[in-house]
Design a protein around this motif. Sequence first.
Motif, PDB file in Angstrom:
ATOM      1  N   ASP A  14      -5.721  -2.677  14.278  1.00 26.24           N
ATOM      2  CA  ASP A  14      -4.906  -1.477  14.471  1.00 26.24           C
ATOM      3  C   ASP A  14      -5.196  -0.428  13.403  1.00 26.24           C
ATOM      4  N   SER A  15      -5.930  -0.791  12.374  1.00 33.45           N
ATOM      5  CA  SER A  15      -6.262   0.151  11.306  1.00 33.45           C
ATOM      6  C   SER A  15      -7.057   1.312  11.892  1.00 33.45           C
ATOM      7  N   ALA A  16      -6.570   2.518  11.667  1.00 34.99           N
ATOM      8  CA  ALA A  16      -7.176   3.720  12.239  1.00 34.99           C
ATOM      9  C   ALA A  16      -6.367   4.922  11.778  1.00 34.99           C
ATOM     10  N   VAL A  17      -6.841   6.099  12.156  1.00 34.86           N
ATOM     11  CA  VAL A  17      -6.033   7.309  11.996  1.00 34.86           C
ATOM     12  C   VAL A  17      -5.358   7.575  13.339  1.00 34.86           C
ATOM     13  N   TYR A  18      -4.067   7.771  13.290  1.00 42.28           N
ATOM     14  CA  TYR A  18      -3.292   8.062  14.497  1.00 42.28           C
ATOM     15  C   TYR A  18      -2.963   9.550  14.498  1.00 42.28           C
ATOM     16  N   LEU A  19      -3.451  10.225  15.516  1.00 43.20           N
ATOM     17  CA  LEU A  19      -3.311  11.669  15.617  1.00 43.20           C
ATOM     18  C   LEU A  19      -2.317  12.032  16.705  1.00 43.20           C
ATOM     19  N   CYS A  20      -1.518  13.013  16.403  1.00 43.98           N
ATOM     20  CA  CYS A  20      -0.565  13.549  17.369  1.00 43.98           C
ATOM     21  C   CYS A  20      -0.962  15.001  17.647  1.00 43.98           C
ATOM     22  N   ALA A  21      -0.781  15.436  18.870  1.00 39.33           N
ATOM     23  CA  ALA A  21      -1.055  16.824  19.239  1.00 39.33           C
ATOM     24  C   ALA A  21       0.030  17.306  20.185  1.00 39.33           C
ATOM     25  N   SER A  22       0.338  18.586  20.130  1.00 39.17           N
ATOM     26  CA  SER A  22       1.258  19.152  21.105  1.00 39.17           C
ATOM     27  C   SER A  22       0.607  20.352  21.766  1.00 39.17           C
ATOM     28  N   SER A  23       1.140  20.718  22.896  1.00 34.58           N
ATOM     29  CA  SER A  23       0.545  21.757  23.716  1.00 34.58           C
ATOM     30  C   SER A  23       1.652  22.485  24.466  1.00 34.58           C
ATOM     31  N   PRO A  24       1.500  23.805  24.656  1.00 35.79           N
ATOM     32  CA  PRO A  24       2.523  24.544  25.392  1.00 35.79           C
ATOM     33  C   PRO A  24       2.745  23.979  26.799  1.00 35.79           C
ATOM     34  N   TRP A  25       1.671  23.558  27.422  1.00 39.49           N
ATOM     35  CA  TRP A  25       1.724  22.967  28.757  1.00 39.49           C
ATOM     36  C   TRP A  25       0.575  21.991  28.890  1.00 39.49           C
ATOM     37  N   ARG A  26       0.565  21.145  29.849  1.00 37.88           N
ATOM     38  CA  ARG A  26      -0.305  19.980  29.828  1.00 37.88           C
ATOM     39  C   ARG A  26      -1.786  20.284  29.871  1.00 37.88           C
ATOM     40  N   TRP A  27      -2.213  21.422  30.403  1.00 41.72           N
ATOM     41  CA  TRP A  27      -3.633  21.678  30.448  1.00 41.72           C
ATOM     42  C   TRP A  27      -4.080  22.708  29.406  1.00 41.72           C
ATOM     43  N   ASP A  28      -3.191  23.011  28.489  1.00 41.06           N
ATOM     44  CA  ASP A  28      -3.479  24.020  27.473  1.00 41.06           C
ATOM     45  C   ASP A  28      -4.175  23.438  26.256  1.00 41.06           C
ATOM     46  N   THR A  29      -4.503  24.339  25.354  1.00 41.14           N
ATOM     47  CA  THR A  29      -5.027  23.984  24.046  1.00 41.14           C
ATOM     48  C   THR A  29      -4.077  23.022  23.347  1.00 41.14           C
ATOM     49  N   GLN A  30      -4.643  22.022  22.688  1.00 41.49           N
ATOM     50  CA  GLN A  30      -3.829  21.088  21.922  1.00 41.49           C
ATOM     51  C   GLN A  30      -3.881  21.460  20.447  1.00 41.49           C
ATOM     52  N   TYR A  31      -2.758  21.344  19.803  1.00 45.38           N
ATOM     53  CA  TYR A  31      -2.641  21.622  18.371  1.00 45.38           C
ATOM     54  C   TYR A  31      -2.370  20.301  17.677  1.00 45.38           C
ATOM     55  N   PHE A  32      -3.266  19.949  16.776  1.00 44.68           N
ATOM     56  CA  PHE A  32      -3.216  18.631  16.169  1.00 44.68           C
ATOM     57  C   PHE A  32      -2.490  18.624  14.832  1.00 44.68           C
ATOM     58  N   GLY A  33      -1.819  17.516  14.579  1.00 43.62           N
ATOM     59  CA  GLY A  33      -1.293  17.248  13.259  1.00 43.62           C
ATOM     60  C   GLY A  33      -2.393  16.677  12.382  1.00 43.62           C
ATOM     61  N   PRO A  34      -2.107  16.457  11.101  1.00 43.54           N
ATOM     62  CA  PRO A  34      -3.114  15.965  10.162  1.00 43.54           C
ATOM     63  C   PRO A  34      -3.414  14.484  10.308  1.00 43.54           C
ATOM     64  N   GLY A  35      -2.572  13.790  11.066  1.00 42.73           N
ATOM     65  CA  GLY A  35      -2.814  12.374  11.287  1.00 42.73           C
ATOM     66  C   GLY A  35      -2.123  11.474  10.285  1.00 42.73           C
ATOM     67  N   THR A  36      -1.942  10.224  10.689  1.00 45.64           N
ATOM     68  CA  THR A  36      -1.462   9.159   9.802  1.00 45.64           C
ATOM     69  C   THR A  36      -2.568   8.123   9.709  1.00 45.64           C
ATOM     70  N   ARG A  37      -3.004   7.853   8.485  1.00 50.84           N
ATOM     71  CA  ARG A  37      -4.029   6.816   8.290  1.00 50.84           C
ATOM     72  C   ARG A  37      -3.325   5.492   8.083  1.00 50.84           C
ATOM     73  N   LEU A  38      -3.499   4.576   9.028  1.00 54.49           N
ATOM     74  CA  LEU A  38      -2.862   3.263   8.962  1.00 54.49           C
ATOM     75  C   LEU A  38      -3.886   2.226   8.532  1.00 54.49           C
ATOM     76  N   THR A  39      -3.532   1.485   7.513  1.00 52.59           N
ATOM     77  CA  THR A  39      -4.372   0.387   7.048  1.00 52.59           C
ATOM     78  C   THR A  39      -3.564  -0.900   7.120  1.00 52.59           C
ATOM     79  N   VAL A  40      -4.086  -1.857   7.866  1.00 52.13           N
ATOM     80  CA  VAL A  40      -3.415  -3.147   7.999  1.00 52.13           C
ATOM     81  C   VAL A  40      -4.222  -4.183   7.216  1.00 52.13           C
ATOM     82  N   LEU A  41      -3.581  -4.749   6.221  1.00 49.21           N
ATOM     83  CA  LEU A  41      -4.267  -5.707   5.344  1.00 49.21           C
ATOM     84  C   LEU A  41      -4.213  -7.127   5.886  1.00 49.21           C
TER      85      LEU A  41
END
Lengths: 112, 113
Positions: free
Chosen positions: B86-113
């Motif tokens: 599961d270790s990865a960067v998890y990115l979230c994005a939002s968009s005014p409507w479903r086929w529009d440009t997506q605006y991304f957050g900076p991400g969460t870097r998850l490290t599972v030891l």
Amino acid sequence: SQQGEEDPQALSIQEGENATMNCSYKTSINNLQWYRQNSGRGLVHLILIRSNEREKHSGRLRVTLDTSKKSSSLLITASRAADTASYFCATVANTGGFKTIFGAGTRLFVKA
Amino acid sequence: GAGVSQSPSNKVTEKGKDVELRCDPISGHTALYWYRQRLGQGLEFLIYFQGNSAPDKSGLPSDRFSAERTGESVSTLTIQRTQQEDSAVYLCASSPWRWDTQYFGPGTRLTVL
């Protein structure tokens, strides 16, 4: 399999040269978008081209779309070291809730 | 205005623990997406919310993954019994409507030891 596939996977050029990246996809699309990513974090939107458009420009960027070949290209002219990044194409399907699928990306390295 | 924010920016956890990742979309954006990006790889679609419609969960890799969104505001992605893969960067994005440009957050870097 992924909807969008970029080509090449990696590209290294000299500053001032042009860089061309290609994207192929498989199904009918509403639009195709290009994004840039620095340092493996958030992506930044570059340009959106709709299915009824063939070419679009934004500054040093030129995007073409050929729906008959299901392909798009991104051209960066007069590249700069600051253009070094990963570039992704994303296709928005016409059906299935307009799902957006990203390709694996092209890593561009511009040498100063 | 404010962009998409995500928290935490980094998360280190032990295998088997549950984690919760948060995304605050741009106000007024009806569409919200979660992606996973492993090192050097492309974006893997996880889940997509559009307004009050049922979310598209087709990208969730297993039943250990779940996500919620309250109306058109904050979303949380929960991973139960985390595994090293599961270790990865998890990115979230939002968009005014479903086929529009997506605006991304900076991400969460998850490290599972």
